[in-house]
Structure formats: structure tokens, C-alpha cells
Write an enzyme that holds these catalytic residues in place. Sequence first.
Site, PDB file in Angstrom:
ATOM      1  N   LYS A 140       0.788  -1.138  -0.073  1.00  0.00           N
ATOM      2  CA  LYS A 140       0.071   0.034   0.154  1.00  0.00           C
ATOM      3  C   LYS A 140       0.912   1.163  -0.027  1.00  0.00           C
ATOM      4  CE  LYS A 140      -3.869  -2.249   2.400  1.00  0.00           C
ATOM      5  NZ  LYS A 140      -4.922  -2.181   3.565  1.00  0.00           N
ATOM      6  N   PHE A 186     -15.800   2.882   6.990  1.00  0.00           N
ATOM      7  CA  PHE A 186     -14.341   3.374   6.681  1.00  0.00           C
ATOM      8  C   PHE A 186     -14.119   3.516   4.959  1.00  0.00           C
ATOM      9  CE2 PHE A 186     -13.926  -1.083   7.977  1.00  0.00           C
ATOM     10  CZ  PHE A 186     -13.401  -1.449   6.622  1.00  0.00           C
ATOM     11  N   ARG A 234       2.778  -6.180   8.922  1.00  0.00           N
ATOM     12  CA  ARG A 234       1.806  -5.053   9.454  1.00  0.00           C
ATOM     13  C   ARG A 234       2.492  -4.602  10.880  1.00  0.00           C
ATOM     14  NH1 ARG A 234      -3.293  -8.302   7.405  1.00  0.00           N
ATOM     15  NH2 ARG A 234      -3.672  -7.008   5.403  1.00  0.00           N
ATOM     16  N   ASN A 244      -2.012  -0.031   6.889  1.00  0.00           N
ATOM     17  CA  ASN A 244      -1.250  -1.164   7.655  1.00  0.00           C
ATOM     18  C   ASN A 244      -0.456  -1.886   6.440  1.00  0.00           C
ATOM     19  OD1 ASN A 244      -3.130  -2.289   5.676  1.00  0.00           O
ATOM     20  ND2 ASN A 244      -4.352  -3.533   7.032  1.00  0.00           N
ATOM     21  N   HIS A 247      -1.494  -5.954   1.626  1.00  0.00           N
ATOM     22  CA  HIS A 247      -2.939  -6.545   1.712  1.00  0.00           C
ATOM     23  C   HIS A 247      -2.541  -7.816   0.889  1.00  0.00           C
ATOM     24  CE1 HIS A 247      -7.000  -7.375   0.675  1.00  0.00           C
ATOM     25  NE2 HIS A 247      -6.628  -7.912  -0.730  1.00  0.00           N
TER      26      HIS A 247
END
Length: 278
Positions: A140, A186, A234, A244, A247
Site C-alpha cells: 500500500k 471506513f 503489519r 497497514n 494486503h
Amino acid sequence: MTLSPSANRWASHSGGASVAKGSSRRGRRSGVRRDPSAAAAMSQDDRFAFTAEWYDPNASLFRRYELLYYPKDGSVEMYDVKNHRTFLKRTKYESLHLEDLFVGNKITVFSRHLTLVDYGDQYTARKLGSRKEKSLALIKPDAVHKIGELIDIIINAGFTITKAKMMVLSRKEAADFYVDHQSKPFYNELLQFITSGPIVAMEILGDDAVCKWKTLLGPANSAAAQTDAPESIRGSFGHTGLRNAAHGPDSVASAAQLTEWDKVFEACSILSAEECRK
């Protein structure tokens, strides 16, 4: 049994199956329904079963089949799950090998491109479940600057990076990817974050890859990861529940169904692990 061009056993574009008329009539007379878990009176030790999907472009939907592979003679058989009937009678197919059979892999059977999305029975899962699998490793925006370290962690964990691409997701691409989170409070914040900078998408290959990658990631909430799995990705690189670091798919089936990423990899030039480090 061989497949001649003049007697092609594949269904027409409508997705129907081609079944020998004699056997169909015999089945109706006897009233015996074919058991997809038992094929051609062979013992359990003589065949492996997978759930396979094929995208039908004419109907714009995925069609699901049970694919049976007989390693003794290299033959295959397919069963139409929805319509409960034989799709391809047992036929020798020399282009398919046992090493090609793992969840997430794409195979071709008589010019039809299939994705193996799950094991068809417990026997196959037990025998082949520890073999090679593919998974998606998505780095990410908050951790892309650590991509060199992350690639080293992935490789040192025993994975092979078979495809990699750095990109910036559009909001539509992000929405398609996170469609399952659409009802979550979220959701908008997640889309804003994942499109805020570049990501690195990698296809990774390894033994029990989906479960192993999920363990390497650690808990989804970074705070929990720092407490419960501090050595995880993470735990080491994450910041919050959303930020975090990375994925991965939750299950073998979801890993096999990430067709959108296949399109991304096919459309774009693929980076090597060394190029991703730069």
C-alpha cells in the site's frame, strides 16, 4: 480417447454441454444421477478434483465446472456444476500435467482457458494442498518507500515473485477492488488512502502461498499486529487499521478469483524484483 476436430466435445457458445445421446438416454431410463465425486468407476487414489471457472464472453458471466484429472493416463473430465451434467467426457490430454494443478493457476484444456479456484474434494486438498499456490501481495502507499525491505522479506519467506507492477489506482479501480467493503463506515477513507499514492502489486508463488502470506502479513489492525505479531509485516511497517502496509486475499478461493489483477498484469509491462527495489 482422442478428440477429433470433427467431433469437438466442447459446448456451443450458449454454454450447454455436449453429451452422447446414448448415455443420456440410459441415464434417464435408469434414473441414476451421476455423482461428480466419482468418475468412471475409478478409485479415489486415481484422480484429483478441482473447481474451475471459465469466463463466457457471450453471456458475460463465469461458468463453473468440476475438473477431474487422472494422472495415470493424463486424461481429464469436466462436469457442469450448474446444469448437473457431463461437459467433457474423459479424454486424454497430454498438454496438462500434475505440476500445473494448483489453486490460482490458469490452465488451458482444448483451447478453453480455465482458472482453478478451489479443490474439488478433501482428498485433493490433502494431497496437493501443500503444493504451489499463487496469491496477490499488494504493498500500500504507506509502505511503498520500504519496497526493497518488503521484497527481501517476501523472497526470504520462500516466495517467488512471478509478476510485479507499480501503479497508481484510479478511484474506480479501487472501488472495484474493495467492493466487498462498500457498506463499511471506513469505505470512503479507504478509497482515499489507497489512491493517494503508488502501490506495488505482485503475484507471488509458493507452497501454501495464501495461508503463508496471510500469516506473514499479521493481523489487519496494525496496533494488534504490533502486540500479537511484532515480526509480521503489519507489525513492523503498519500504522493503523487502514494504513497497514500491505494486503493479501483471505482465502484460496478469493486469491484465485482476482481476475482484475490479471488484466492489470497483462496490460502493463512487468517489473522484476530488482526494478521494484529502485
